[in-house]
Design a protein around this motif. Structure first.
Motif, mmCIF file in Angstrom:
data_model
loop_
_atom_site.group_PDB
_atom_site.id
_atom_site.type_symbol
_atom_site.label_atom_id
_atom_site.label_comp_id
_atom_site.label_asym_id
_atom_site.label_seq_id
_atom_site.Cartn_x
_atom_site.Cartn_y
_atom_site.Cartn_z
ATOM 1 N N SER A 45 0.861 -1.176 0.000
ATOM 2 C CA SER A 45 0.000 0.000 0.000
ATOM 3 C C SER A 45 0.898 1.227 0.000
ATOM 4 O O SER A 45 1.729 1.394 0.904
ATOM 5 C CB SER A 45 -0.896 0.001 1.242
ATOM 6 N N ARG A 46 0.731 2.051 -0.994
ATOM 7 C CA ARG A 46 1.573 3.257 -1.055
ATOM 8 C C ARG A 46 1.278 4.181 0.127
ATOM 9 O O ARG A 46 2.185 4.808 0.659
ATOM 10 C CB ARG A 46 1.357 3.980 -2.373
ATOM 11 N N PHE A 47 0.025 4.258 0.537
ATOM 12 C CA PHE A 47 -0.340 5.114 1.664
ATOM 13 C C PHE A 47 0.303 4.609 2.959
ATOM 14 O O PHE A 47 0.896 5.386 3.710
ATOM 15 C CB PHE A 47 -1.863 5.182 1.810
ATOM 16 N N ALA A 48 0.192 3.295 3.213
ATOM 17 C CA ALA A 48 0.796 2.725 4.425
ATOM 18 C C ALA A 48 2.309 2.878 4.391
ATOM 19 O O ALA A 48 2.936 3.174 5.423
ATOM 20 C CB ALA A 48 0.413 1.257 4.572
ATOM 21 N N THR A 49 2.908 2.696 3.221
ATOM 22 C CA THR A 49 4.355 2.863 3.098
ATOM 23 C C THR A 49 4.758 4.305 3.366
ATOM 24 O O THR A 49 5.760 4.564 4.038
ATOM 25 C CB THR A 49 4.825 2.430 1.694
ATOM 26 N N LEU B 89 7.238 8.086 6.976
ATOM 27 C CA LEU B 89 7.148 9.395 7.621
ATOM 28 C C LEU B 89 7.315 9.292 9.139
ATOM 29 O O LEU B 89 8.033 10.093 9.751
ATOM 30 C CB LEU B 89 5.798 10.041 7.293
ATOM 31 N N LEU B 90 6.681 8.303 9.754
ATOM 32 C CA LEU B 90 6.661 8.218 11.216
ATOM 33 C C LEU B 90 7.771 7.350 11.816
ATOM 34 O O LEU B 90 8.086 7.495 12.996
ATOM 35 C CB LEU B 90 5.307 7.690 11.687
ATOM 36 N N ASN B 91 8.356 6.449 11.053
ATOM 37 C CA ASN B 91 9.334 5.523 11.610
ATOM 38 C C ASN B 91 10.602 6.199 12.151
ATOM 39 O O ASN B 91 11.134 5.760 13.165
ATOM 40 C CB ASN B 91 9.700 4.453 10.573
ATOM 41 N N PRO B 92 11.125 7.283 11.544
ATOM 42 C CA PRO B 92 12.336 7.904 12.100
ATOM 43 C C PRO B 92 12.111 8.663 13.412
ATOM 44 O O PRO B 92 13.064 8.884 14.161
ATOM 45 C CB PRO B 92 12.789 8.869 11.009
ATOM 46 N N ILE B 93 10.882 9.062 13.699
ATOM 47 C CA ILE B 93 10.629 9.889 14.881
ATOM 48 C C ILE B 93 10.979 9.160 16.173
ATOM 49 O O ILE B 93 11.716 9.701 17.012
ATOM 50 C CB ILE B 93 9.174 10.404 14.880
ATOM 51 N N PRO B 94 10.504 7.917 16.397
ATOM 52 C CA PRO B 94 10.884 7.242 17.638
ATOM 53 C C PRO B 94 12.389 7.004 17.747
ATOM 54 O O PRO B 94 12.946 7.106 18.840
ATOM 55 C CB PRO B 94 10.134 5.907 17.583
ATOM 56 N N PHE B 95 13.032 6.707 16.626
ATOM 57 C CA PHE B 95 14.476 6.486 16.668
ATOM 58 C C PHE B 95 15.197 7.729 17.170
ATOM 59 O O PHE B 95 16.087 7.649 18.023
ATOM 60 C CB PHE B 95 14.998 6.070 15.291
ATOM 61 N N GLY B 96 14.805 8.892 16.663
ATOM 62 C CA GLY B 96 15.416 10.145 17.126
ATOM 63 C C GLY B 96 15.158 10.398 18.600
ATOM 64 O O GLY B 96 16.048 10.860 19.334
ATOM 65 N N VAL C 7 5.124 6.236 22.327
ATOM 66 C CA VAL C 7 3.829 6.639 21.772
ATOM 67 C C VAL C 7 3.936 6.809 20.255
ATOM 68 O O VAL C 7 3.075 6.340 19.498
ATOM 69 C CB VAL C 7 3.326 7.940 22.446
ATOM 70 N N PHE C 8 4.999 7.467 19.789
ATOM 71 C CA PHE C 8 5.172 7.676 18.357
ATOM 72 C C PHE C 8 5.521 6.391 17.611
ATOM 73 O O PHE C 8 5.422 6.339 16.389
ATOM 74 C CB PHE C 8 6.246 8.732 18.081
ATOM 75 N N ALA C 9 5.926 5.359 18.309
ATOM 76 C CA ALA C 9 6.288 4.091 17.666
ATOM 77 C C ALA C 9 5.086 3.194 17.411
ATOM 78 O O ALA C 9 5.207 2.200 16.697
ATOM 79 C CB ALA C 9 7.307 3.348 18.532
ATOM 80 N N ILE C 10 3.935 3.537 17.941
ATOM 81 C CA ILE C 10 2.772 2.650 17.823
ATOM 82 C C ILE C 10 2.343 2.469 16.371
ATOM 83 O O ILE C 10 2.223 1.341 15.893
ATOM 84 C CB ILE C 10 1.604 3.179 18.687
ATOM 85 N N ILE C 11 2.111 3.558 15.649
ATOM 86 C CA ILE C 11 1.591 3.447 14.285
ATOM 87 C C ILE C 11 2.576 2.757 13.348
ATOM 88 O O ILE C 11 2.185 1.835 12.617
ATOM 89 C CB ILE C 11 1.155 4.828 13.765
#
Length: 147
Positions: free
Chosen positions: A10-14, A19-26, A59-63
């Motif tokens: 899914s392009r939307f899910a990707t 978009l959100l995956n780097p936030i928890p890492f930071g 919290v940001f890692a959930i989605i």
């Protein structure tokens, strides 16, 4: 022979995942920096800041984790690669370490010090290895497209 194009479920899910995956890492890297600073200085500000960072990172890692879970384990026309499954397991272990780290940060005063740095380091290393596995997989797809 036609080159293999990258396949997305899914392009939307990707897009949301990317978009959100780097936030928890930071946020977890920030937690590690704050934990090391707290271990050196003993200033309570750094310990409380690290507690907020690790909690916000969870919290940001959930989605992204839910998207990763669906992508890897739900049946589809395009099965997940071994690198994607490796990334899933490394992220799962990293999130488990971050969850334990959030509980360690609830301790009073300097009682959290040796374990918080270890758990923060484990979280950052596991998530970093997962990102490297995905990057190697994406680079392999790009090489196949060029050929």
């Amino acid at each position: 022979m036609t080159p293999a194009a990258p396949v997305y479920r899914s392009r939307f899910a990707t897009a949301i995942f990317d978009l959100l995956n780097p936030i928890p890492f930071g946020l977890f890297v920030g937690t590690l920096v704050f934990d090391i600073t707290y271990a050196i200085t003993g200033n309570v500000f750094w310990g409380k800041g690290a507690a907020w960072l690790v909690s916000t990172g969870l919290v940001f890692a959930i989605i992204p984790r839910v998207i990763n879970l669906c992508h890897v384990w739900l049946p589809s026309r395009w099965p997940a690669t071994r690198r994607e499954k490796l990334d899933f397991w490394l992220n799962l272990l990293g999130m488990a370490a971050a969850t334990v780290n959030a509980f360690v940060h609830s301790r009073d005063g300097y009682a959290m010090v040796p374990l918080n740095v270890v758990l923060s380091t484990m979280t950052v290393v596991l998530l970093g290895l997962g990102q490297c596995a995905l990057a190697i997989g994406k680079a392999g797809i790009r090489e196949m497209v060029r050929e």
